[in-house]
Scaffold this motif. Structure first.
Motif, PDB file in Angstrom:
ATOM      1  N   ARG A 241       0.838  -1.211   0.000  1.00  0.00           N
ATOM      2  CA  ARG A 241       0.000   0.000   0.000  1.00  0.00           C
ATOM      3  C   ARG A 241       0.869   1.255   0.000  1.00  0.00           C
ATOM      4  NH1 ARG A 241      -2.766  -2.969   3.781  1.00  0.00           N
ATOM      5  NH2 ARG A 241      -4.707  -3.820   2.991  1.00  0.00           N
ATOM      6  N   LYS A 242       1.873   1.276   0.866  1.00  0.00           N
ATOM      7  CA  LYS A 242       2.740   2.449   0.982  1.00  0.00           C
ATOM      8  C   LYS A 242       3.606   2.633  -0.266  1.00  0.00           C
ATOM      9  CE  LYS A 242       2.866   2.548   6.009  1.00  0.00           C
ATOM     10  NZ  LYS A 242       2.257   3.835   6.234  1.00  0.00           N
TER      11      LYS A 242
ATOM     12  N   GLU B   5       1.538   4.179  -2.954  1.00  0.00           N
ATOM     13  CA  GLU B   5       1.322   5.608  -2.712  1.00  0.00           C
ATOM     14  C   GLU B   5       2.499   6.422  -3.240  1.00  0.00           C
ATOM     15  OE1 GLU B   5       0.667   6.178   1.475  1.00  0.00           O
ATOM     16  OE2 GLU B   5      -1.192   5.014   1.450  1.00  0.00           O
TER      17      GLU B   5
ATOM     18  N   ASP C 298       3.465   3.778  -8.494  1.00  0.00           N
ATOM     19  CA  ASP C 298       2.728   2.573  -8.883  1.00  0.00           C
ATOM     20  C   ASP C 298       3.305   1.957 -10.157  1.00  0.00           C
ATOM     21  OD1 ASP C 298       0.822   0.624  -8.591  1.00  0.00           O
ATOM     22  OD2 ASP C 298      -0.791   1.796  -9.474  1.00  0.00           O
TER      23      ASP C 298
END
Length: 145
Positions: free
Chosen positions: A71-72, A75, A78
């Protein structure tokens, strides 16, 4: 046209990490670099520095889980494909992986064949995308010809 892969391996168990590195190097995959991290925190920092195009990451790690690290990382950027490795074949992990748009989910023990299959799918996807882009360019210039 094969691309060279920049790979970040994230695994808290040293033996597993060494085995994955050896397996990667025993394949015919064109590898630019393989970097390792022993936890999600180190992985996040290396991800920012190295800009890998493939991250192979364990789910269960102390401190920051593999899912949280993904997830991090997403952020921040990608641009990478993510492959989860886990000793646990649990449905909720698979659901979370799908939500994060993870490329693949491998259940330990992982084999060289598993790794080659995953990277073969990446190469096929890249070639397909390249052909689609070329066809789109030809369609744009066709009226000019």
């Amino acid at each position: 046209m094969n691309q060279a892969f920049r790979i970040l391996l994230v695994e808290d168990e040293r033996i597993e990490l060494c085995a994955l590195v050896k397996m990667l190097h025993s394949t015919k995959i064109e590898i630019e670099s393989v970097e390792t991290a022993e936890n999600g925190f180190v992985a996040l920092e290396k991800y920012k520095q190295l800009n890998p195009n493939v991250v192979i990451i364990d789910i269960n790690m102390p401190g920051m889980s593999g899912l949280e690290a993904i997830r991090k990382m997403k952020e921040f950027s990608d641009n990478a494909r993510f492959v989860i490795v886990s000793a646990y074949n649990l449905f909720n992990y698979a659901q979370d992986a799908l939500r994060l748009n993870v490329s693949d989910f491998l259940v330990k023990p992982i084999t060289v064949i598993d790794i080659e299959r995953v990277f073969a799918s990446f190469i096929a996807e890249d070639e397909s995308n390249s052909q689609s882009q070329q066809q789109a360019k030809l369609l744009k210039i066709r009226p000019l010809l």
